[in-house]
Design an enzyme around this catalytic site. Sequence first.
Site, PDB file in Angstrom:
ATOM      1  N   GLU A 215      17.435  18.705  34.733  1.00 45.54           N
ATOM      2  CA  GLU A 215      18.643  19.471  35.018  1.00 45.54           C
ATOM      3  C   GLU A 215      18.635  20.682  34.092  1.00 45.54           C
ATOM      4  O   GLU A 215      18.622  20.536  32.870  1.00 45.54           O
ATOM      5  CB  GLU A 215      19.901  18.644  34.771  1.00 45.54           C
ATOM      6  CG  GLU A 215      20.192  17.630  35.847  1.00 45.54           C
ATOM      7  CD  GLU A 215      21.501  16.898  35.621  1.00 45.54           C
ATOM      8  OE1 GLU A 215      22.248  17.281  34.696  1.00 45.54           O
ATOM      9  OE2 GLU A 215      21.772  15.931  36.351  1.00 45.54           O
TER      10      GLU A 215
ATOM     11  N   ASP B 144      32.743  21.290  30.517  1.00 47.69           N
ATOM     12  CA  ASP B 144      31.797  20.902  29.480  1.00 47.69           C
ATOM     13  C   ASP B 144      32.477  20.702  28.137  1.00 47.69           C
ATOM     14  O   ASP B 144      33.459  21.384  27.804  1.00 47.69           O
ATOM     15  CB  ASP B 144      30.703  21.969  29.325  1.00 47.69           C
ATOM     16  CG  ASP B 144      29.821  22.064  30.560  1.00 47.69           C
ATOM     17  OD1 ASP B 144      29.427  20.997  31.060  1.00 47.69           O
ATOM     18  OD2 ASP B 144      29.550  23.185  31.017  1.00 47.69           O
TER      19      ASP B 144
ATOM     20  N   TYR C  33      25.625  11.742  41.204  1.00 52.65           N
ATOM     21  CA  TYR C  33      25.729  11.712  39.750  1.00 52.65           C
ATOM     22  C   TYR C  33      27.072  11.050  39.423  1.00 52.65           C
ATOM     23  O   TYR C  33      28.119  11.619  39.664  1.00 52.65           O
ATOM     24  CB  TYR C  33      25.667  13.145  39.222  1.00 52.65           C
ATOM     25  CG  TYR C  33      25.648  13.331  37.717  1.00 52.65           C
ATOM     26  CD1 TYR C  33      26.361  12.519  36.848  1.00 52.65           C
ATOM     27  CD2 TYR C  33      24.913  14.375  37.155  1.00 52.65           C
ATOM     28  CE1 TYR C  33      26.352  12.711  35.488  1.00 52.65           C
ATOM     29  CE2 TYR C  33      24.890  14.581  35.786  1.00 52.65           C
ATOM     30  CZ  TYR C  33      25.607  13.755  34.967  1.00 52.65           C
ATOM     31  OH  TYR C  33      25.602  13.951  33.600  1.00 52.65           O
TER      32      TYR C  33
END
Length: 263
Positions: A49, A60, A175
């Site tokens: 990734e 994030d 994911y």
Amino acid sequence: MTRIDRKFATLKAEGKKAFVAYIMAGDPDHATSLALMKGLPDAGVDIIELGLPFTDPMADGPTIQLAGQRALDAGQTLEKTLEMARAFRAANDETPIVLMGYYNPIYNRGVERFLSDARAAGIDGLIVVDLPPEEDEELCIPAQEAGLNFIRLATPTTDDARLPRVLQNTSGFVYYVSITGITGAAEPRGADVAPDVARIKAQTDLPVVVGFGIRTAKMAQTMAGVSDGAVVGSAIVKQIEQGKSVRQVLAYVKDLAAGAHRG
């Protein structure tokens, strides 16, 4: 079949789980991150990734945010990130590359041009965290038509009513975000993750890999043991933040990969 599809098929035939590693393109600089990227497959990484630095990475945690800022300060751009992929592909045509980031840089380049350039650079899939399924016509469907997998995130709060919509146009793999909150936060527990992975797998034939909060080989083994693989990002990026050499970071990655492969 994409490289991602082939990789999971190969791993399944070998009875192995996947290890997915995230690095931020251009962190701490372009040359160092490219050297690290080139070394990941030999360290046991099955899928890379590659983070696309962005000025407002809302999903994030601090570690990835700082990595993105370091990369931007060092002059990393979308074009240079595609250059990294092209340079990697010159010596490695097998390891899948998933570009992970936010929609703004893609939108600024133009979706059609971006997809063409990404495919030509050897990118295999996209994770664009700020485009929900309601916006699939914007990028997801054009990406699939261009031959790129579009990978979605499912979370502990993705309930049974929402999950089919999340899975509808997903490809490559799912994911699963093992904890609520931002990247690199709390530590996941296998007993908590297993039921949700099973719930997702009951609704899709796609592999489900687990990420967020994994820092050790044992944790990677535990998460891979209840899914199709483990993803590590913030813990690897933290090594770079601490000034570890490429060799030292790859040694850490190799340990994590060995743990996931035992899962």
